[in-house]
Design an enzyme around this catalytic site. Structure first.
Site, PDB file in Angstrom:
ATOM      1  N   PHE A   1       0.872  -1.176   0.000  1.00  0.00           N
ATOM      2  CA  PHE A   1       0.000   0.000   0.000  1.00  0.00           C
ATOM      3  C   PHE A   1       0.911   1.228   0.000  1.00  0.00           C
ATOM      4  O   PHE A   1       1.750   1.366   0.899  1.00  0.00           O
ATOM      5  CB  PHE A   1      -0.852  -0.056   1.273  1.00  0.00           C
ATOM      6  CG  PHE A   1      -1.627   1.178   1.616  1.00  0.00           C
ATOM      7  CD1 PHE A   1      -2.894   1.389   1.087  1.00  0.00           C
ATOM      8  CD2 PHE A   1      -1.130   2.108   2.515  1.00  0.00           C
ATOM      9  CE1 PHE A   1      -3.637   2.517   1.451  1.00  0.00           C
ATOM     10  CE2 PHE A   1      -1.859   3.233   2.883  1.00  0.00           C
ATOM     11  CZ  PHE A   1      -3.124   3.436   2.341  1.00  0.00           C
TER      12      PHE A   1
ATOM     13  N   LEU B   1       1.079   5.234   0.084  1.00  0.00           N
ATOM     14  CA  LEU B   1       0.434   6.537   0.282  1.00  0.00           C
ATOM     15  C   LEU B   1       1.494   7.600   0.613  1.00  0.00           C
ATOM     16  O   LEU B   1       1.559   8.648  -0.021  1.00  0.00           O
ATOM     17  CB  LEU B   1      -0.588   6.424   1.436  1.00  0.00           C
ATOM     18  CG  LEU B   1      -1.313   7.696   1.872  1.00  0.00           C
ATOM     19  CD1 LEU B   1      -2.190   8.245   0.752  1.00  0.00           C
ATOM     20  CD2 LEU B   1      -2.183   7.422   3.109  1.00  0.00           C
TER      21      LEU B   1
ATOM     22  N   GLU C   1       4.626  10.040   1.085  1.00  0.00           N
ATOM     23  CA  GLU C   1       5.579  10.642   0.137  1.00  0.00           C
ATOM     24  C   GLU C   1       6.601  11.473   0.915  1.00  0.00           C
ATOM     25  O   GLU C   1       6.400  11.739   2.097  1.00  0.00           O
ATOM     26  CB  GLU C   1       4.814  11.549  -0.848  1.00  0.00           C
ATOM     27  CG  GLU C   1       3.828  10.771  -1.693  1.00  0.00           C
ATOM     28  CD  GLU C   1       3.131  11.624  -2.746  1.00  0.00           C
ATOM     29  OE1 GLU C   1       3.433  12.844  -2.850  1.00  0.00           O
ATOM     30  OE2 GLU C   1       2.291  11.068  -3.460  1.00  0.00           O
ATOM     31  N   PRO C   2       7.662  11.924   0.228  1.00  0.00           N
ATOM     32  CA  PRO C   2       8.668  12.714   0.940  1.00  0.00           C
ATOM     33  C   PRO C   2       8.076  13.924   1.663  1.00  0.00           C
ATOM     34  O   PRO C   2       8.522  14.288   2.744  1.00  0.00           O
ATOM     35  CB  PRO C   2       9.631  13.145  -0.165  1.00  0.00           C
ATOM     36  CG  PRO C   2       9.489  12.097  -1.224  1.00  0.00           C
ATOM     37  CD  PRO C   2       8.068  11.628  -1.164  1.00  0.00           C
TER      38      PRO C   2
ATOM     39  N   SER D   1       2.253  12.372   7.891  1.00  0.00           N
ATOM     40  CA  SER D   1       1.035  12.578   8.694  1.00  0.00           C
ATOM     41  C   SER D   1      -0.004  13.350   7.890  1.00  0.00           C
ATOM     42  O   SER D   1      -1.200  13.068   7.973  1.00  0.00           O
ATOM     43  CB  SER D   1       1.379  13.378   9.957  1.00  0.00           C
ATOM     44  OG  SER D   1       2.313  12.667  10.718  1.00  0.00           O
TER      45      SER D   1
ATOM     46  N   GLY E   1      19.961  -6.295  33.649  1.00  0.00           N
ATOM     47  CA  GLY E   1      21.044  -6.186  32.667  1.00  0.00           C
ATOM     48  C   GLY E   1      20.906  -7.138  31.500  1.00  0.00           C
ATOM     49  O   GLY E   1      21.218  -6.782  30.360  1.00  0.00           O
TER      50      GLY E   1
ATOM     51  N   GLU F   1       1.148   3.717   9.860  1.00  0.00           N
ATOM     52  CA  GLU F   1      -0.324   3.795   9.728  1.00  0.00           C
ATOM     53  C   GLU F   1      -0.892   4.917  10.599  1.00  0.00           C
ATOM     54  O   GLU F   1      -1.999   4.820  11.131  1.00  0.00           O
ATOM     55  CB  GLU F   1      -0.974   2.438  10.005  1.00  0.00           C
ATOM     56  CG  GLU F   1      -0.497   1.402   8.991  1.00  0.00           C
ATOM     57  CD  GLU F   1      -1.371   0.181   8.878  1.00  0.00           C
ATOM     58  OE1 GLU F   1      -2.563   0.252   9.224  1.00  0.00           O
ATOM     59  OE2 GLU F   1      -0.847  -0.853   8.407  1.00  0.00           O
TER      60      GLU F   1
ATOM     61  N   THR G   1       0.776   8.212  13.225  1.00  0.00           N
ATOM     62  CA  THR G   1       1.459   8.292  14.524  1.00  0.00           C
ATOM     63  C   THR G   1       0.433   8.414  15.665  1.00  0.00           C
ATOM     64  O   THR G   1      -0.750   8.674  15.419  1.00  0.00           O
ATOM     65  CB  THR G   1       2.385   9.525  14.577  1.00  0.00           C
ATOM     66  OG1 THR G   1       1.554  10.692  14.453  1.00  0.00           O
ATOM     67  CG2 THR G   1       3.421   9.515  13.468  1.00  0.00           C
ATOM     68  N   SER G   2       0.941   8.293  16.876  1.00  0.00           N
ATOM     69  CA  SER G   2       0.058   8.441  18.051  1.00  0.00           C
ATOM     70  C   SER G   2      -0.607   9.818  18.058  1.00  0.00           C
ATOM     71  O   SER G   2      -1.781   9.945  18.421  1.00  0.00           O
ATOM     72  CB  SER G   2       0.871   8.267  19.342  1.00  0.00           C
ATOM     73  OG  SER G   2       1.268   6.927  19.481  1.00  0.00           O
TER      74      SER G   2
HETATM   75  C1  FAD Z   1       8.603   1.022   9.156  1.00  0.00           C
HETATM   76  C2  FAD Z   1       7.616   1.884   8.439  1.00  0.00           C
HETATM   77  C3  FAD Z   1       6.750   1.312   7.507  1.00  0.00           C
HETATM   78  C4  FAD Z   1       5.860   2.115   6.808  1.00  0.00           C
HETATM   79  N1  FAD Z   1       5.035   1.541   5.862  1.00  0.00           N
HETATM   80  C5  FAD Z   1       4.240   2.342   5.093  1.00  0.00           C
HETATM   81  C6  FAD Z   1       3.456   1.788   4.023  1.00  0.00           C
HETATM   82  O1  FAD Z   1       3.428   0.563   3.809  1.00  0.00           O
HETATM   83  N2  FAD Z   1       2.747   2.630   3.251  1.00  0.00           N
HETATM   84  C7  FAD Z   1       2.731   3.981   3.460  1.00  0.00           C
HETATM   85  O2  FAD Z   1       2.058   4.697   2.713  1.00  0.00           O
HETATM   86  N3  FAD Z   1       3.432   4.538   4.489  1.00  0.00           N
HETATM   87  C8  FAD Z   1       4.198   3.755   5.297  1.00  0.00           C
HETATM   88  N4  FAD Z   1       4.929   4.305   6.323  1.00  0.00           N
HETATM   89  C9  FAD Z   1       4.858   5.736   6.569  1.00  0.00           C
HETATM   90  C10 FAD Z   1       4.126   6.101   7.848  1.00  0.00           C
HETATM   91  O3  FAD Z   1       2.763   5.887   7.721  1.00  0.00           O
HETATM   92  C11 FAD Z   1       4.519   7.537   8.219  1.00  0.00           C
HETATM   93  O4  FAD Z   1       5.854   7.484   8.671  1.00  0.00           O
HETATM   94  C12 FAD Z   1       3.630   8.136   9.258  1.00  0.00           C
HETATM   95  O5  FAD Z   1       2.354   8.349   8.752  1.00  0.00           O
HETATM   96  C13 FAD Z   1       4.188   9.456   9.802  1.00  0.00           C
HETATM   97  O6  FAD Z   1       4.615  10.300   8.802  1.00  0.00           O
HETATM   98  P1  FAD Z   1       6.089  10.934   8.865  1.00  0.00           P
HETATM   99  O7  FAD Z   1       7.021   9.855   9.271  1.00  0.00           O
HETATM  100  O8  FAD Z   1       6.341  11.632   7.582  1.00  0.00           O
HETATM  101  O9  FAD Z   1       6.060  11.947  10.052  1.00  0.00           O
HETATM  102  P2  FAD Z   1       5.688  13.543   9.990  1.00  0.00           P
HETATM  103  O10 FAD Z   1       4.398  13.719   9.296  1.00  0.00           O
HETATM  104  O11 FAD Z   1       6.884  14.238   9.430  1.00  0.00           O
HETATM  105  O12 FAD Z   1       5.529  13.850  11.501  1.00  0.00           O
HETATM  106  C14 FAD Z   1       6.654  14.021  12.374  1.00  0.00           C
HETATM  107  C15 FAD Z   1       6.138  14.121  13.807  1.00  0.00           C
HETATM  108  O13 FAD Z   1       5.241  15.230  13.913  1.00  0.00           O
HETATM  109  C16 FAD Z   1       3.993  14.792  14.433  1.00  0.00           C
HETATM  110  N5  FAD Z   1       2.898  15.526  13.792  1.00  0.00           N
HETATM  111  C17 FAD Z   1       2.671  15.668  12.470  1.00  0.00           C
HETATM  112  N6  FAD Z   1       1.541  16.360  12.258  1.00  0.00           N
HETATM  113  C18 FAD Z   1       1.041  16.652  13.486  1.00  0.00           C
HETATM  114  C19 FAD Z   1      -0.117  17.338  13.941  1.00  0.00           C
HETATM  115  N7  FAD Z   1      -1.006  17.856  13.078  1.00  0.00           N
HETATM  116  N8  FAD Z   1      -0.321  17.456  15.275  1.00  0.00           N
HETATM  117  C20 FAD Z   1       0.561  16.925  16.166  1.00  0.00           C
HETATM  118  N9  FAD Z   1       1.677  16.258  15.796  1.00  0.00           N
HETATM  119  C21 FAD Z   1       1.905  16.116  14.474  1.00  0.00           C
HETATM  120  C22 FAD Z   1       3.904  13.322  14.102  1.00  0.00           C
HETATM  121  O14 FAD Z   1       3.046  12.655  15.000  1.00  0.00           O
HETATM  122  C23 FAD Z   1       5.337  12.879  14.235  1.00  0.00           C
HETATM  123  O15 FAD Z   1       5.620  12.599  15.583  1.00  0.00           O
HETATM  124  C24 FAD Z   1       5.810   3.515   7.054  1.00  0.00           C
HETATM  125  C25 FAD Z   1       6.668   4.075   8.024  1.00  0.00           C
HETATM  126  C26 FAD Z   1       7.542   3.283   8.717  1.00  0.00           C
HETATM  127  C27 FAD Z   1       8.439   3.914   9.745  1.00  0.00           C
END
Ligand code: FAD
Length: 403
Positions: free
Chosen positions: A126, A128, A130-131, A135, A359, A382, A384-385
């Site tokens: 799946f 979704l 992107e760089p 979130s 330990g 999927e 973040t918290s």
């Molecule tokens: C091991 C792994 C597997 C993954 N697999 C998939 C996959 O199969 N398909 C796919 O599409 N994606 C995948 N992802 C991506 C994943 O869903 C994203 O990493 C996730 O949604 C968070 O996006 P980000 O890492 O860009 O964090 P960012 O969006 O850059 O956020 C950084 C921090 O800011 C916080 N933050 C952001 N916006 C807000 C807000 N509005 N309010 C408060 N806090 C906020 C976030 O909670 C986070 O702590 C994967 C990621 C990992 C690590």
């Protein structure tokens, strides 16, 4: 009205069979390689497919086991007990990778793709993220432009679980930038080997190292228009609906991980002696075990309650029935609640296991060390918290309370 929290005899039998299989056949082979890069467990995944374990929730008519979301969560919980990498691979395959094809596919698409995905010949993913859109998934930029019978896709997707291994990828693209996420985004079924699609970086990760997390690159990639999944413009609904089941499954995986942490901690304090007494006699240790058990038990009920709701919801969608917005909101809130609680609960159990096992817990031959690296990631993917809390807050503010 009676509320029944017991698995049916069929579900209990499935749990027993799966637990035995995983302990005897999979557990002995789950170690990470020492290079720190991880190795995708291809043979294990193919074997699970042959055993019918990659199509658990799907109807039998498409090759699935017909065990619904509860059966699916039982499976992910059991794998979560022994290996979070495999749990991630099979969860991404079944929930966010294959479920959208079942829920939103045309009958032709279901018949074409589901049998191979449920019997393990094919793996799903799946895409979704992107760089510049994690979130904030609504700000994706990968574009699909209609040209005759094709959509021409350009852009990049990041961190796609199974991305480099998958035969079928549910891909979310912008089809009309002017309309934004609601109306301007469409899902596609992308087949491996499609011209213009290539794999970029495969990430080395701190945890779940045996799962694969890949960058996908699209350069004038032509996807046939018949591979649009769901209606044009409704790709964001496809993605969010898949994530509801995905988050519930992740909660089940976290729950499995927490149970192993509790069980290994019990083993440790029973055998470890100080002042001639087993450590299990210390009240401070007992309280830590009790706190772990309380959270695990409550998470179990909430996870399977949510799985039952998701199951009902998915059958409505698959059957082409109308799904009221209020029901969608309720499911999303439940899935967000259990995802944030279970992933954070397991992180607390890791901390307790570290404290209890002292330990020895920090060496890599001890599974607490690996659990610490593996399970923390469930707080990120999927959604973040923080994002789960935003979903929950949006709903409680709308309703003035909970459901
Ligand atoms: C091991 C792994 C597997 C993954 N697999 C998939 C996959 O199969 N398909 C796919 O599409 N994606 C995948 N992802 C991506 C994943 O869903 C994203 O990493 C996730 O949604 C968070 O996006 P980000 O890492 O860009 O964090 P960012 O969006 O850059 O956020 C950084 C921090 O800011 C916080 N933050 C952001 N916006 C807000 C807000 N509005 N309010 C408060 N806090 C906020 C976030 O909670 C986070 O702590 C994967 C990621 C990992 C690590």
């Amino acid at each position: 009205m009676a509320i029944e929290f017991t698995f049916t005899p069929k579900q209990q039998m499935f749990q027993r069979v799966v637990r035995n299989y995983l302990r005897l056949e999979v557990w002995p082979n789950v170690d990470e390689d020492k290079s720190g890069h991880g190795t995708f467990p291809k043979k294990t995944i193919q074997e699970m497919g042959k055993l019918g374990l990659l199509g658990i929730p799907f109807p039998k008519e498409y090759g699935g086991a017909g065990l619904g979301e509860i059966g699916y969560c039982i499976f992910v919980e059991e794998i979560g007990r022994i290996d979070a990498s495999i749990a991630t691979i099979v969860a991404a395959h079944q929930s966010i990778g294959t479920t959208p094809v079942w829920l939103f596919g045309t009958e032709d698409q279901r018949r074409k793709y589901l049998p191979g995905l449920t019997d393990g010949r094919h793996l799903a993913a799946f895409a979704l993220t992107e760089p510049t859109a994690g979130s904030d998934a609504a700000s994706i930029k990968t574009q699909a432009r209609r040209e005759g019978d094709y959509y021409i896709v350009n852009g990049r997707k990041l961190w796609c679980t199974n991305g480099d291994q998958a035969d079928v990828i549910v891909l979310t693209c912008v089809t009309d930038p002017a309309l934004g996420a609601r109306g301007g985004v469409t899902s596609f079924i992308l087949e491996k080997g499609t011209k213009g699609f290539s794999i970029g970086t495969i990430e080395d990760k701190m945890g779940i190292r045996n799962s694969s997390t890949a960058e996908l690159i699209f350069e004038d990639c032509a996807i046939p228009a018949e591979n649009v999944l769901g209606r044009v413009g409704e790709g964001f609904i496809v993605a969010l609906t898949a994530l509801d089941g995905g988050r519930t499954g992740l909660a089940a995986g976290s729950l499995g991980g927490a149970q192993t942490l509790l069980e290994t901690s019990i083993d440790y304090v029973r055998s470890r002696r100080r002042h001639g007494q087993p450590l299990s006699q210390e009240q401070a240790v007992q309280w830590r075990l009790a706190d772990m058990a309380v959270e695990i038990n409550l998470t179990k009920y909430a996870t399977y309650h949510t799985a039952a709701l998701v199951d009902e919801y998915y059958h409505l969608i698959a059957g082409g029935k109308h799904v009221p917005d209020a029901l969608r909101d309720k499911i999303s809130m439940n899935a967000a609640t259990i995802k944030v609680f279970a992933s954070e609960m397991t992180a607390r159990c890791v901390e307790s296991a570290l404290e209890i096992q002292g330990g020895s817990s920090i060496w890599d031959r001890n599974r607490v060390e690996r659990a610490w690296r593996d399970h923390i990631i469930a707080e990120i993917y999927e959604g973040t918290s923080e994002i789960q809390r935003l979903i929950i807050a949006r709903d409680v503010l709308k309703m003035g309370g909970t459901y």
